[in-house]
Design an enzyme around this catalytic site. Sequence first.
Site, PDB file in Angstrom:
ATOM      1  N   SER A   1      -3.960  -5.852  36.321  1.00 38.61           N
ATOM      2  CA  SER A   1      -3.271  -7.142  36.213  1.00 38.61           C
ATOM      3  C   SER A   1      -1.789  -6.960  35.969  1.00 38.61           C
ATOM      4  O   SER A   1      -0.967  -7.786  36.380  1.00 38.61           O
ATOM      5  CB  SER A   1      -3.844  -7.961  35.050  1.00 38.61           C
ATOM      6  OG  SER A   1      -4.941  -8.739  35.443  1.00 38.61           O
TER       7      SER A   1
ATOM      8  N   HIS B   1      -2.129 -14.511  29.672  1.00 38.92           N
ATOM      9  CA  HIS B   1      -2.173 -13.570  30.797  1.00 38.92           C
ATOM     10  C   HIS B   1      -1.176 -13.942  31.897  1.00 38.92           C
ATOM     11  O   HIS B   1      -0.428 -13.083  32.399  1.00 38.92           O
ATOM     12  CB  HIS B   1      -3.596 -13.540  31.345  1.00 38.92           C
ATOM     13  CG  HIS B   1      -3.875 -12.453  32.327  1.00 38.92           C
ATOM     14  ND1 HIS B   1      -3.571 -12.560  33.662  1.00 38.92           N
ATOM     15  CD2 HIS B   1      -4.436 -11.226  32.171  1.00 38.92           C
ATOM     16  CE1 HIS B   1      -3.938 -11.460  34.288  1.00 38.92           C
ATOM     17  NE2 HIS B   1      -4.462 -10.635  33.408  1.00 38.92           N
TER      18      HIS B   1
ATOM     19  N   ASP C   1      -3.008 -17.784  38.012  1.00 36.97           N
ATOM     20  CA  ASP C   1      -3.420 -17.113  36.783  1.00 36.97           C
ATOM     21  C   ASP C   1      -3.773 -18.151  35.724  1.00 36.97           C
ATOM     22  O   ASP C   1      -4.415 -19.147  36.037  1.00 36.97           O
ATOM     23  CB  ASP C   1      -2.283 -16.177  36.328  1.00 36.97           C
ATOM     24  CG  ASP C   1      -2.787 -14.944  35.609  1.00 36.97           C
ATOM     25  OD1 ASP C   1      -3.239 -15.080  34.465  1.00 36.97           O
ATOM     26  OD2 ASP C   1      -2.723 -13.841  36.193  1.00 36.97           O
TER      27      ASP C   1
ATOM     28  N   ASN D   1     -10.495  -3.477  37.112  1.00 38.65           N
ATOM     29  CA  ASN D   1     -10.462  -2.607  35.928  1.00 38.65           C
ATOM     30  C   ASN D   1     -11.803  -1.999  35.565  1.00 38.65           C
ATOM     31  O   ASN D   1     -11.982  -1.538  34.442  1.00 38.65           O
ATOM     32  CB  ASN D   1      -9.956  -3.402  34.720  1.00 38.65           C
ATOM     33  CG  ASN D   1      -8.502  -3.784  34.845  1.00 38.65           C
ATOM     34  OD1 ASN D   1      -7.786  -3.268  35.685  1.00 38.65           O
ATOM     35  ND2 ASN D   1      -8.062  -4.702  34.014  1.00 38.65           N
TER      36      ASN D   1
END
Length: 550
Positions: free
Chosen positions: A459, A289, A253, A377
């Site tokens: 996520s 994130h 990430d 998404n």
Amino acid sequence: MATTARPVSQRKSQFLIAARQPGPALQAMNIQPLAYAAIEQALRNSPDIDIVDSVGPRQVLDTMSTSSNAAPGVLVARMTEQKAGILHQQAQGRLVVERDQHLVLHDSRQFQPALVTPVVPTSGPMFNVAISVLAPDGSPVPNADVYVFGAMLPATASTDANGQATLSLFGETAGSISALYIKPRCDYWSYYQRSPDLSPDDMNVVTLRPIANWPALPNFPGQACYGWGQKAMRLDQLPQNYRGQGVRVAIIDSGAATTHLDLKSIHAGFDIINKKTNPQGWTEDSLGHGSHCAGIIAGSDAAFGIRGFAPDAEIHACKLFPGGQISQLIDALEYCIDQQIDVVNLSLGGADVSEALEQQIVRARRAGVACIVAAGNSGGPVQYPASSPNVLAVSAIGKLNEFPADSYHTETLTPFVDVNGFFAAKFSCYGPQIGVCAPGVAIVSSVPSNNFAVWDGTSMAAPHVTGLAALVLAHHPDFQGPYKARSAERVERLFQIIKLSARPINVGDPTRTGLGLPDTLAAVGLQPMAGQAAGMLPMALSFGLAPGFW
């Protein structure tokens, strides 16, 4: 002003070059895969190809391969589209030649407004509006992103030190403004108002709700709490000694902020983006994130914040963002193979399927590395690599009454709601590849430097399942016995147990929720499976779920 003239030509782009692994088509033609050394030498001999990196297996021969001639890695090279096409044609099917795609993170923080007119006014009336964003005690909330939407192009600004922002919209009036959205950086709920009553003559004040005042999080953050997602998966009913000990989890990430009290136990990682200059830069998370995902998986402070699923697991933070590409994801997975990682969280995706990446995912699976991937998404079909048959794809659900009615989370609602208030999130990708669903709306977790934020996205759903997978590997009897050894069979058994533990989420469309919401107690072997296991397989097949779903 330019003083010289040069013809415009096509610039070089970055491509991945790898030997195509043996398959029925090549075998039928009795064509052997190309040797890595031969590929590299041929590329270096070409004056219009620049090799910039080599990623993937480091050894001369790939021990997982079925052929001693199989390429041990992937070359990253710069060339024109035309040259790439010629190279692909000359290889006669023995080379993978594909663009090195840029990857994206699967959170929905970026507001997606309704379609606006392509007309951009350059004159005429201008609507000016001043917004003041405050905390309940009247103190300003700085650095909050403010969006105002009208009939044409939206306007955006960030609040200053006084919590104020001024926005200007061409061609709009107070009556044409359609929405106001305020996205705080941390510690507050978002704010969303359709058809807001905004005055151009006065300061328009919005008071945000602190996360700490939310009834479902008593004494937060001064006392460790379970988020609604953890409770929905019954993590709060698990014995306290079930903490994921002995399992290695990689989060590929944007890094992990080890300044955060909930993440201070993370001591390992690798900065793939800056591997040549600063490989230890994984502790810097400019996007937040990776830290948010890490908190869901392994939030570890017993007296602070949110309790993660597996706080005693060994977490490796692999930094791939900002700017991550397929080549670097291949490199990150190689790190996971080298480090004998058990579970990888991938809350990311790309636009197209990558054959080079798929070969590495297969190799990782054979080495016992289980990849759990966010579905995407876009609100459309499952994105890659979640669409791969070699991973576990996770879609996102929300739950009614788990967020304020004036927050942006209300915009994630769909008509697909079950009797328990669970709903399929509007943004979540769907399709036959979905294995299970998990909480992905209004998820509270850690962000730099020592704060908390509420985000939406697949996520956020994938880390719930990754954390559960760590618990299963650490505590389910199967992984202390017949499936203790690292192998593809071990990965398949892990995925099977997670799916069998799931309780159906009946929203009328199994392609949105897969086999349902995994149950922690059943998954670790403390309670029988949900009872539907025997009947779910025929039902899944009747809906046309993809081969390899089970």
